[in-house]
Design a protein around this motif. Sequence first.
Motif, PDB file in Angstrom:
ATOM      1  N   GLY A   1      -0.003  -3.645  -7.729  1.00  0.00           N
ATOM      2  CA  GLY A   1      -0.384  -3.963  -6.357  1.00  0.00           C
ATOM      3  C   GLY A   1      -0.034  -2.884  -5.362  1.00  0.00           C
ATOM      4  N   ILE A   2       0.218  -1.680  -5.829  1.00  0.00           N
ATOM      5  CA  ILE A   2       0.599  -0.591  -4.935  1.00  0.00           C
ATOM      6  C   ILE A   2      -0.616   0.032  -4.264  1.00  0.00           C
ATOM      7  N   SER A   3      -1.702   0.175  -4.988  1.00  0.00           N
ATOM      8  CA  SER A   3      -2.868   0.845  -4.428  1.00  0.00           C
ATOM      9  C   SER A   3      -4.130   0.316  -5.080  1.00  0.00           C
ATOM     10  N   SER A   4      -5.186   0.264  -4.305  1.00  0.00           N
ATOM     11  CA  SER A   4      -6.476  -0.137  -4.859  1.00  0.00           C
ATOM     12  C   SER A   4      -7.442   1.038  -4.902  1.00  0.00           C
TER      13      SER A   4
ATOM     14  N   GLY B   1       0.816  -1.203   0.000  1.00  0.00           N
ATOM     15  CA  GLY B   1       0.000   0.000   0.000  1.00  0.00           C
ATOM     16  C   GLY B   1       0.845   1.245   0.000  1.00  0.00           C
ATOM     17  N   LEU B   2       0.171   2.358  -0.122  1.00  0.00           N
ATOM     18  CA  LEU B   2       0.870   3.633  -0.137  1.00  0.00           C
ATOM     19  C   LEU B   2       1.593   3.910   1.171  1.00  0.00           C
ATOM     20  N   LYS B   3       1.072   3.387   2.269  1.00  0.00           N
ATOM     21  CA  LYS B   3       1.666   3.664   3.575  1.00  0.00           C
ATOM     22  C   LYS B   3       3.048   3.041   3.726  1.00  0.00           C
TER      23      LYS B   3
ATOM     24  N   SER C   1       7.421  -3.297   2.755  1.00  0.00           N
ATOM     25  CA  SER C   1       6.712  -4.534   3.088  1.00  0.00           C
ATOM     26  C   SER C   1       6.979  -5.653   2.085  1.00  0.00           C
ATOM     27  N   THR C   2       7.386  -5.306   0.863  1.00  0.00           N
ATOM     28  CA  THR C   2       7.616  -6.320  -0.164  1.00  0.00           C
ATOM     29  C   THR C   2       9.049  -6.348  -0.682  1.00  0.00           C
ATOM     30  N   GLY C   3       9.793  -5.256  -0.467  1.00  0.00           N
ATOM     31  CA  GLY C   3      11.140  -5.148  -1.008  1.00  0.00           C
ATOM     32  C   GLY C   3      11.171  -4.678  -2.454  1.00  0.00           C
ATOM     33  N   GLU C   4      10.024  -4.417  -3.035  1.00  0.00           N
ATOM     34  CA  GLU C   4       9.947  -3.951  -4.422  1.00  0.00           C
ATOM     35  C   GLU C   4      10.430  -2.513  -4.527  1.00  0.00           C
ATOM     36  N   THR C   5      11.068  -2.199  -5.656  1.00  0.00           N
ATOM     37  CA  THR C   5      11.477  -0.825  -5.935  1.00  0.00           C
ATOM     38  C   THR C   5      10.878  -0.385  -7.265  1.00  0.00           C
TER      39      THR C   5
END
Length: 98
Positions: free
Chosen positions: A76-79, A3-5, A19-23
Amino acid sequence: MAGLKTLQISHDGFAFDSSTGETYTLNRCGRLILQKMQQGENRAQIITALAESFGMAQSLIEKDLADFCQQMEALGISSKNIGKSNSQSHSRIQEAIA
């Protein structure tokens, strides 16, 4: 789902999801959109900020914002549905997230 947070955004346009390690790499427009979303601003406020920052008509920004938000949802960053609009304007902003 991330999420954005949990997204940390650098001034250089890099975003890191702790939370995921994604960049992610953002251009100036994408960075501004995500920062405004994190601040809780609504669609109209974000469009106004983009228009002021980039000197573009609000009507031209609406579709670009919708496209950007659709990309965020796919990643999957924001809904949030902040980018939804009925505008048929042409895209003027470069792809904001890669």
